[in-house]
Design a protein around this motif. Structure first.
Motif, PDB file in Angstrom:
ATOM      1  N   CYS A  95       0.826  -1.202   0.000  1.00  0.00           N
ATOM      2  CA  CYS A  95       0.000   0.000   0.000  1.00  0.00           C
ATOM      3  C   CYS A  95       0.865   1.260   0.000  1.00  0.00           C
ATOM      4  O   CYS A  95       1.650   1.490   0.922  1.00  0.00           O
ATOM      5  CB  CYS A  95      -0.923   0.007   1.215  1.00  0.00           C
ATOM      6  N   THR A  96       0.710   2.099  -1.027  1.00  0.00           N
ATOM      7  CA  THR A  96       1.501   3.321  -1.147  1.00  0.00           C
ATOM      8  C   THR A  96       1.160   4.322  -0.051  1.00  0.00           C
ATOM      9  O   THR A  96       2.005   5.127   0.356  1.00  0.00           O
ATOM     10  CB  THR A  96       1.266   3.954  -2.531  1.00  0.00           C
ATOM     11  N   PHE A  97      -0.066   4.267   0.454  1.00  0.00           N
ATOM     12  CA  PHE A  97      -0.498   5.206   1.488  1.00  0.00           C
ATOM     13  C   PHE A  97       0.270   5.028   2.802  1.00  0.00           C
ATOM     14  O   PHE A  97       0.225   5.897   3.678  1.00  0.00           O
ATOM     15  CB  PHE A  97      -1.994   5.058   1.757  1.00  0.00           C
ATOM     16  N   LEU A  98       0.973   3.917   2.959  1.00  0.00           N
ATOM     17  CA  LEU A  98       1.822   3.747   4.139  1.00  0.00           C
ATOM     18  C   LEU A  98       2.799   4.906   4.264  1.00  0.00           C
ATOM     19  O   LEU A  98       3.028   5.434   5.356  1.00  0.00           O
ATOM     20  CB  LEU A  98       2.601   2.440   4.043  1.00  0.00           C
ATOM     21  N   TRP A  99       3.392   5.294   3.145  1.00  0.00           N
ATOM     22  CA  TRP A  99       4.381   6.374   3.167  1.00  0.00           C
ATOM     23  C   TRP A  99       3.719   7.755   3.162  1.00  0.00           C
ATOM     24  O   TRP A  99       4.216   8.679   3.788  1.00  0.00           O
ATOM     25  CB  TRP A  99       5.318   6.257   1.967  1.00  0.00           C
ATOM     26  N   LEU A 102      -8.089  11.138  -5.084  1.00  0.00           N
ATOM     27  CA  LEU A 102      -8.652   9.823  -4.778  1.00  0.00           C
ATOM     28  C   LEU A 102      -9.932   9.644  -5.584  1.00  0.00           C
ATOM     29  O   LEU A 102     -10.909  10.352  -5.378  1.00  0.00           O
ATOM     30  CB  LEU A 102      -8.950   9.704  -3.287  1.00  0.00           C
ATOM     31  N   VAL A 103      -9.917   8.675  -6.487  1.00  0.00           N
ATOM     32  CA  VAL A 103     -11.056   8.464  -7.382  1.00  0.00           C
ATOM     33  C   VAL A 103     -11.719   7.109  -7.150  1.00  0.00           C
ATOM     34  O   VAL A 103     -12.915   6.956  -7.374  1.00  0.00           O
ATOM     35  CB  VAL A 103     -10.599   8.587  -8.849  1.00  0.00           C
ATOM     36  N   PHE A 104     -10.961   6.134  -6.658  1.00  0.00           N
ATOM     37  CA  PHE A 104     -11.483   4.793  -6.449  1.00  0.00           C
ATOM     38  C   PHE A 104     -11.370   4.418  -4.967  1.00  0.00           C
ATOM     39  O   PHE A 104     -10.328   4.633  -4.350  1.00  0.00           O
ATOM     40  CB  PHE A 104     -10.708   3.781  -7.297  1.00  0.00           C
ATOM     41  N   CYS A 149      -6.353   3.240  -5.528  1.00  0.00           N
ATOM     42  CA  CYS A 149      -7.280   4.328  -5.165  1.00  0.00           C
ATOM     43  C   CYS A 149      -7.074   5.568  -6.029  1.00  0.00           C
ATOM     44  O   CYS A 149      -7.934   6.453  -6.069  1.00  0.00           O
ATOM     45  CB  CYS A 149      -7.156   4.672  -3.682  1.00  0.00           C
ATOM     46  N   TRP A 150      -5.958   5.657  -6.746  1.00  0.00           N
ATOM     47  CA  TRP A 150      -5.700   6.798  -7.619  1.00  0.00           C
ATOM     48  C   TRP A 150      -5.943   6.497  -9.094  1.00  0.00           C
ATOM     49  O   TRP A 150      -6.393   7.362  -9.826  1.00  0.00           O
ATOM     50  CB  TRP A 150      -4.253   7.271  -7.426  1.00  0.00           C
ATOM     51  N   ASN A 151      -5.625   5.280  -9.527  1.00  0.00           N
ATOM     52  CA  ASN A 151      -5.792   4.980 -10.954  1.00  0.00           C
ATOM     53  C   ASN A 151      -6.675   3.773 -11.237  1.00  0.00           C
ATOM     54  O   ASN A 151      -6.902   3.432 -12.399  1.00  0.00           O
ATOM     55  CB  ASN A 151      -4.420   4.807 -11.634  1.00  0.00           C
ATOM     56  N   CYS A 205     -10.726   2.192  -1.759  1.00  0.00           N
ATOM     57  CA  CYS A 205      -9.795   1.092  -1.515  1.00  0.00           C
ATOM     58  C   CYS A 205     -10.541  -0.223  -1.302  1.00  0.00           C
ATOM     59  O   CYS A 205     -11.467  -0.296  -0.494  1.00  0.00           O
ATOM     60  CB  CYS A 205      -8.909   1.393  -0.308  1.00  0.00           C
ATOM     61  N   LYS A 206     -10.112  -1.266  -2.010  1.00  0.00           N
ATOM     62  CA  LYS A 206     -10.705  -2.595  -1.872  1.00  0.00           C
ATOM     63  C   LYS A 206      -9.907  -3.507  -0.950  1.00  0.00           C
ATOM     64  O   LYS A 206     -10.329  -4.634  -0.688  1.00  0.00           O
ATOM     65  CB  LYS A 206     -10.800  -3.276  -3.244  1.00  0.00           C
ATOM     66  N   TYR A 207      -8.785  -3.008  -0.460  1.00  0.00           N
ATOM     67  CA  TYR A 207      -7.851  -3.928   0.181  1.00  0.00           C
ATOM     68  C   TYR A 207      -7.587  -3.660   1.658  1.00  0.00           C
ATOM     69  O   TYR A 207      -7.197  -4.576   2.381  1.00  0.00           O
ATOM     70  CB  TYR A 207      -6.520  -3.895  -0.580  1.00  0.00           C
ATOM     71  N   LEU A 208      -7.778  -2.424   2.113  1.00  0.00           N
ATOM     72  CA  LEU A 208      -7.473  -2.100   3.499  1.00  0.00           C
ATOM     73  C   LEU A 208      -8.563  -1.220   4.086  1.00  0.00           C
ATOM     74  O   LEU A 208      -9.299  -0.553   3.358  1.00  0.00           O
ATOM     75  CB  LEU A 208      -6.116  -1.390   3.609  1.00  0.00           C
TER      76      LEU A 208
END
Length: 474
Positions: A234-238, A381-383, A469-471, A385-388
């Motif tokens: 997950c890129t949002f970690l950073w 943020l367009v989509f 979540c972005w693309n 999150c399906k994962y977290l």
């Protein structure tokens, strides 16, 4: 979201377990739990709600009576855990981090195979950690059961499982969340956040790869199942929810945020009409991005907004959105002398609904700000999150981008092809979306971090990062 900490030691582990788990408190707000194992007393567990209090005051009395050389602890945003399970594998405790999207499918499969039953949580939902345990119990061994979980679950799932001999640790199939292992004389720890063991005397031992399973005991680390090749961490970690002192995949959070801020500054250098007097980060996660921006641009950094942390440490503690918005406003205190008459450039980690940032801008204007330039540290943020479970958005329609796209296109449900056009930072539709958001939220200017710049700042291969979540790409 959620986080965990586990200890396997030759000595009593309760002290390390207590403080190591507490260091994950920024990842969850509803439940917390500890389980220890002692060869004389057996398993002992404590679980508390942390919605109205912090972790330590809830557990400081429990740990006085807990004893054991093995233990796991967790912070959770939703379900009570860890759970203690008795099965043909023996008795074990289990805690999980992730999001299961096919709960109903798995539940029906278990019901059809055997006469299963599950304890319902409030709201009638099945505890996902209990569901994971039920899946593990379908196989002859615990490692086989964990691999079965990784194959069966759609979403993400990282876990620790405590037996009377040690701790099984398994990272998500695609490594969406991290698992770190630390060591010191006579003791090993397993955790989500790598910084959580530093002040307890542990040194870095290893980081698990995607889907990797190990067994950790006081004697060492045993490889159980190898890592898979593909990773989508997950890129949002950073960008947002990782703690500044943590490092994932060799990239420190604070350092990455500095680099992200520098990239934002480089883009702004090509926009000569933007000349702020100072740059500031929205506390907490925006601060490091602002430092990076200031260092690269030469624009002085400042703190026109300070966060009152003693009683308002987080903005999303209540479950009711209106109350969360109110707390978000109350926790940020403006400093009039650093605002009045100034052109401010503010960096926040993201814009979700836009409510909080709009209110922030309003009271900055009331405090005398001349201009307010907003630079979110990630793309729009367009989509969803399906994962977290790091966001409480109930649907994509809550995202400000979706509302604006629907308005601009006069449609109710934008097609995937249309959304792709709005995620292209070089398209006219992208520019139109930004301008509409800027006007709606009353900013002087608005420019998001570009996805390509953000990935470059993180420093990992794009194929290893989840950017859904972005693309919208899996």
């Amino acid at each position: 979201m959620g986080g965990f900490f586990g200890v396997a030691s030759r000595e009593d582990c309760v002290f390390d377990l207590f403080y190591g788990t507490d260091y994950h408190s920024h990842l969850g707000t509803r439940r917390a739990g500890l389980v220890v194992y002692d060869r004389v007393k057996g398993f002992d567990r404590a679980i508390h709600s942390i919605e109205s209090s912090n972790f330590r005051p809830k557990f400081d009395k429990d740990i006085l009576n807990m004893k054991g050389n093995l233990g796991i602890g967790c912070i959770s945003d939703f379900e009570p855990q860890p759970l203690i399970v008795r099965s043909h594998h023996g008795t074990y405790a289990i805690t999980t981090v992730g999001k299961i999207n096919n709960t109903q499918e798995i539940t029906e499969r278990l019901f059809n195979q055997n006469h299963f039953q599950f304890l319902e949580m409030s709201g009638g939902e099945i505890n996902p950690t209990e569901l994971v345990a039920a899946v593990i119990n379908q196989k002859d061994t615990i490692p086989e059961g964990i691999r079965y979980v990784q194959e069966l679950i759609k979403g993400s799932l990282t876990l620790m499982l405590l037996t009377s001999e040690g701790i099984y640790a398994a990272r998500d199939r695609y490594g969406r969340t991290p698992v770190e292992i630390g060591r010191k004389d006579g003791s090993y720890c397993v955790c989500f956040e790598s910084f959580s063991y530093l002040n307890l005397g542990y040194q870095f031992a290893r980081e698990l790869g995607p889907g990797e399973i190990v067994f950790v005991s006081p004697e060492g680390i045993e490889d159980v199942a190898p890592a898979f090749r593909d990773m989508k961490i997950c890129t949002f970690l950073w960008i947002y929810y990782g703690y500044p002192a943590s490092t994932y995949e060799g990239q420190n959070v604070e350092d990455v945020r500095h680099r992200c801020g520098a990239k934002l500054a480089e883009r702004d250098a090509k926009r000569p009409h933007v000349n702020p007097d100072c740059v500031a980060g929205i506390p907490d996660s925006g601060v490091a991005h602002a430092i990076g921006y200031s260092n690269r641009s030469g624009v002085p950094s400042s703190r026109p907004l300070v966060k009152y942390t003693p009683t308002w440490p987080r903005s999303f503690m209540p479950t009711i959105q209106s109350r969360r918005d109110l707390i978000a406003k109350m926790k940020l205190v403006p400093i009039h002398e650093l605002i009045a008459g100034r052109k401010l450039l503010l960096i926040d980690d993201s814009i979700v609904r836009g409510t909080q940032l709009r209110e922030t801008a309003e009271y900055l204007y009331k405090s005398g700000a001349q201009e307010i330039h907003i630079r979110p540290a990630c793309p729009p943020l367009v989509f969803g999150c399906k994962y977290l479970n790091f966001s409480r958005s109930k649907s994509e329609k809550e995202l400000i981008t979706h509302r604006v796209i629907e308005k601009l296109e006069n449609v109710v449900d934008p097609s995937r092809e249309l959304l792709d056009q709005y995620t292209d930072p070089d398209s006219n539709k992208y520019e139109a979306m930004l301008e509409e958001i800027r006007k709606e939220l009353n900013f002087t200017s608005l420019h998001y971090h570009r996805l390509d710049d953000m990935i470059e700042a993180i420093g990992l291969e794009p194929c290893k990062l989840c950017t859904y979540c972005w693309n919208g790409r899996e």
